[in-house]
Write a protein that holds these residues in place. Structure first.
Motif, PDB file in Angstrom:
ATOM      1  N   TRP A  36       0.830  -1.197   0.000  1.00  0.00           N
ATOM      2  CA  TRP A  36       0.000   0.000   0.000  1.00  0.00           C
ATOM      3  C   TRP A  36       0.870   1.254   0.000  1.00  0.00           C
ATOM      4  O   TRP A  36       0.458   2.319  -0.447  1.00  0.00           O
ATOM      5  CB  TRP A  36      -0.933  -0.034   1.212  1.00  0.00           C
ATOM      6  CG  TRP A  36      -1.957   1.058   1.258  1.00  0.00           C
ATOM      7  CD1 TRP A  36      -1.966   2.128   2.107  1.00  0.00           C
ATOM      8  CD2 TRP A  36      -3.129   1.202   0.449  1.00  0.00           C
ATOM      9  NE1 TRP A  36      -3.066   2.923   1.880  1.00  0.00           N
ATOM     10  CE2 TRP A  36      -3.799   2.369   0.854  1.00  0.00           C
ATOM     11  CE3 TRP A  36      -3.675   0.453  -0.598  1.00  0.00           C
ATOM     12  CZ2 TRP A  36      -4.986   2.809   0.271  1.00  0.00           C
ATOM     13  CZ3 TRP A  36      -4.868   0.883  -1.182  1.00  0.00           C
ATOM     14  CH2 TRP A  36      -5.488   2.048  -0.750  1.00  0.00           C
ATOM     15  N   GLY A  37       2.113   1.107   0.473  1.00  0.00           N
ATOM     16  CA  GLY A  37       3.049   2.226   0.471  1.00  0.00           C
ATOM     17  C   GLY A  37       2.602   3.366   1.358  1.00  0.00           C
ATOM     18  O   GLY A  37       2.091   3.155   2.452  1.00  0.00           O
ATOM     19  N   ASP A  38       2.767   4.594   0.848  1.00  0.00           N
ATOM     20  CA  ASP A  38       2.421   5.767   1.656  1.00  0.00           C
ATOM     21  C   ASP A  38       1.038   6.327   1.308  1.00  0.00           C
ATOM     22  O   ASP A  38       0.729   7.471   1.604  1.00  0.00           O
ATOM     23  CB  ASP A  38       3.494   6.843   1.519  1.00  0.00           C
ATOM     24  CG  ASP A  38       3.641   7.353   0.091  1.00  0.00           C
ATOM     25  OD1 ASP A  38       2.989   6.784  -0.825  1.00  0.00           O
ATOM     26  OD2 ASP A  38       4.394   8.314  -0.113  1.00  0.00           O
ATOM     27  N   ARG A  39       0.219   5.495   0.687  1.00  0.00           N
ATOM     28  CA  ARG A  39      -1.146   5.934   0.392  1.00  0.00           C
ATOM     29  C   ARG A  39      -1.896   6.158   1.702  1.00  0.00           C
ATOM     30  O   ARG A  39      -1.534   5.624   2.732  1.00  0.00           O
ATOM     31  CB  ARG A  39      -1.848   4.883  -0.471  1.00  0.00           C
ATOM     32  CG  ARG A  39      -1.266   4.789  -1.859  1.00  0.00           C
ATOM     33  CD  ARG A  39      -1.836   3.583  -2.609  1.00  0.00           C
ATOM     34  NE  ARG A  39      -1.179   3.423  -3.885  1.00  0.00           N
ATOM     35  CZ  ARG A  39      -0.050   2.759  -4.075  1.00  0.00           C
ATOM     36  NH1 ARG A  39       0.575   2.195  -3.064  1.00  0.00           N
ATOM     37  NH2 ARG A  39       0.473   2.655  -5.276  1.00  0.00           N
ATOM     38  N   PRO A  40      -2.991   6.910   1.659  1.00  0.00           N
ATOM     39  CA  PRO A  40      -3.702   7.258   2.890  1.00  0.00           C
ATOM     40  C   PRO A  40      -4.298   6.047   3.619  1.00  0.00           C
ATOM     41  O   PRO A  40      -5.007   5.231   3.013  1.00  0.00           O
ATOM     42  CB  PRO A  40      -4.823   8.182   2.418  1.00  0.00           C
ATOM     43  CG  PRO A  40      -4.422   8.644   1.062  1.00  0.00           C
ATOM     44  CD  PRO A  40      -3.553   7.583   0.483  1.00  0.00           C
ATOM     45  N   LEU A  98      -8.127   5.839   3.311  1.00  0.00           N
ATOM     46  CA  LEU A  98      -8.705   5.161   2.149  1.00  0.00           C
ATOM     47  C   LEU A  98      -8.632   3.647   2.322  1.00  0.00           C
ATOM     48  O   LEU A  98      -9.565   2.930   1.968  1.00  0.00           O
ATOM     49  CB  LEU A  98      -8.008   5.597   0.857  1.00  0.00           C
ATOM     50  CG  LEU A  98      -8.562   4.975  -0.425  1.00  0.00           C
ATOM     51  CD1 LEU A  98     -10.054   5.277  -0.590  1.00  0.00           C
ATOM     52  CD2 LEU A  98      -7.778   5.487  -1.630  1.00  0.00           C
ATOM     53  N   TRP A  99      -7.541   3.143   2.889  1.00  0.00           N
ATOM     54  CA  TRP A  99      -7.423   1.707   3.156  1.00  0.00           C
ATOM     55  C   TRP A  99      -8.575   1.242   4.056  1.00  0.00           C
ATOM     56  O   TRP A  99      -9.258   0.263   3.771  1.00  0.00           O
ATOM     57  CB  TRP A  99      -6.083   1.409   3.828  1.00  0.00           C
ATOM     58  CG  TRP A  99      -5.943  -0.021   4.239  1.00  0.00           C
ATOM     59  CD1 TRP A  99      -6.269  -0.564   5.446  1.00  0.00           C
ATOM     60  CD2 TRP A  99      -5.455  -1.101   3.443  1.00  0.00           C
ATOM     61  NE1 TRP A  99      -6.013  -1.908   5.457  1.00  0.00           N
ATOM     62  CE2 TRP A  99      -5.515  -2.257   4.240  1.00  0.00           C
ATOM     63  CE3 TRP A  99      -4.971  -1.195   2.145  1.00  0.00           C
ATOM     64  CZ2 TRP A  99      -5.104  -3.514   3.768  1.00  0.00           C
ATOM     65  CZ3 TRP A  99      -4.566  -2.439   1.678  1.00  0.00           C
ATOM     66  CH2 TRP A  99      -4.633  -3.573   2.487  1.00  0.00           C
ATOM     67  N   ARG A 120     -12.008   1.375   2.379  1.00  0.00           N
ATOM     68  CA  ARG A 120     -12.189   0.242   1.468  1.00  0.00           C
ATOM     69  C   ARG A 120     -12.514  -1.028   2.238  1.00  0.00           C
ATOM     70  O   ARG A 120     -13.329  -1.830   1.801  1.00  0.00           O
ATOM     71  CB  ARG A 120     -10.921   0.065   0.633  1.00  0.00           C
ATOM     72  CG  ARG A 120     -11.049  -0.990  -0.408  1.00  0.00           C
ATOM     73  CD  ARG A 120      -9.839  -1.033  -1.288  1.00  0.00           C
ATOM     74  NE  ARG A 120     -10.051  -2.006  -2.343  1.00  0.00           N
ATOM     75  CZ  ARG A 120      -9.328  -2.089  -3.420  1.00  0.00           C
ATOM     76  NH1 ARG A 120      -8.320  -1.257  -3.599  1.00  0.00           N
ATOM     77  NH2 ARG A 120      -9.571  -2.997  -4.332  1.00  0.00           N
ATOM     78  N   GLN A 125     -13.088   7.957  -5.576  1.00  0.00           N
ATOM     79  CA  GLN A 125     -11.961   7.474  -6.368  1.00  0.00           C
ATOM     80  C   GLN A 125     -12.366   7.421  -7.840  1.00  0.00           C
ATOM     81  O   GLN A 125     -13.529   7.187  -8.159  1.00  0.00           O
ATOM     82  CB  GLN A 125     -11.509   6.097  -5.872  1.00  0.00           C
ATOM     83  CG  GLN A 125     -11.062   6.090  -4.433  1.00  0.00           C
ATOM     84  CD  GLN A 125     -10.014   7.153  -4.151  1.00  0.00           C
ATOM     85  OE1 GLN A 125      -8.958   7.188  -4.760  1.00  0.00           O
ATOM     86  NE2 GLN A 125     -10.327   8.037  -3.218  1.00  0.00           N
TER      87      GLN A 125
END
Length: 151
Positions: free
Chosen positions: A68-72, A75-76, A79, A139
């Motif tokens: 997922w890295g540095d995505r918010p 949002l995780w 989802r 999204q």
């Protein structure tokens, strides 16, 4: 059991959880129905297709995967809630999401984690669900939606 009032508070709950506590979200009538003898007692779910009793509660992890890295994180989490929002209508009155500390003990027929609940944590409010829905709907994807099998 306390209620997580909004999506940001749920994100904070996950962010501030102890490293050794695995948090999951489960859609059901809650701990009273799922844990009649309390946390740590024998816990099971039932496969809707075959009726087979499963050796744990079907739930979804709230921990973020490394890819997922540095995505918010927001949002995780949105989802994770949105994916199974259809279970409210499918499984009847009183079904709603709740967060638990659990330990994975297997995988179900849909490859979902089966967990043993160590501790119920909180209900997820309707407001948090609405916020999750809005975050996902914002999204740009037109090919994505809840994990609901079509009739």
């Amino acid at each position: 059991m306390p209620v997580v009032d909004d999506l940001d508070r749920l994100v904070a709950l996950i962010r501030n959880s102890a490293p050794d506590e695995e948090l999951y979200v489960r859609w059901s009538q809650g701990p009273v129905a799922d844990l009649p003898d309390g946390p740590g007692s024998a816990q099971s779910s039932r496969d809707a297709l075959t009726g087979i009793e499963l050796p744990g509660l079907s739930a979804n992890p709230l921990a973020v995967e490394p890819w997922w890295g540095d995505r918010p994180l927001r949002l995780w989490v949105a989802r994770r809630l949105y994916d199974y929002c259809h279970l409210r209508d499918l499984r009847g009155p009183g079904v709603r999401p709740w967060v638990l500390v659990g330990e994975q003990c297997g995988r179900g027929p849909d490859n979902e984690p089966l967990v043993q609940c160590r501790r119920p944590v909180a209900w997820v409010s309707e407001r948090a669900l609405r916020e999750a829905h809005r975050a996902v709907e914002a999204q740009p994807s037109t090919e994505w939606g809840p994990l609901h099998r079509a009739d």
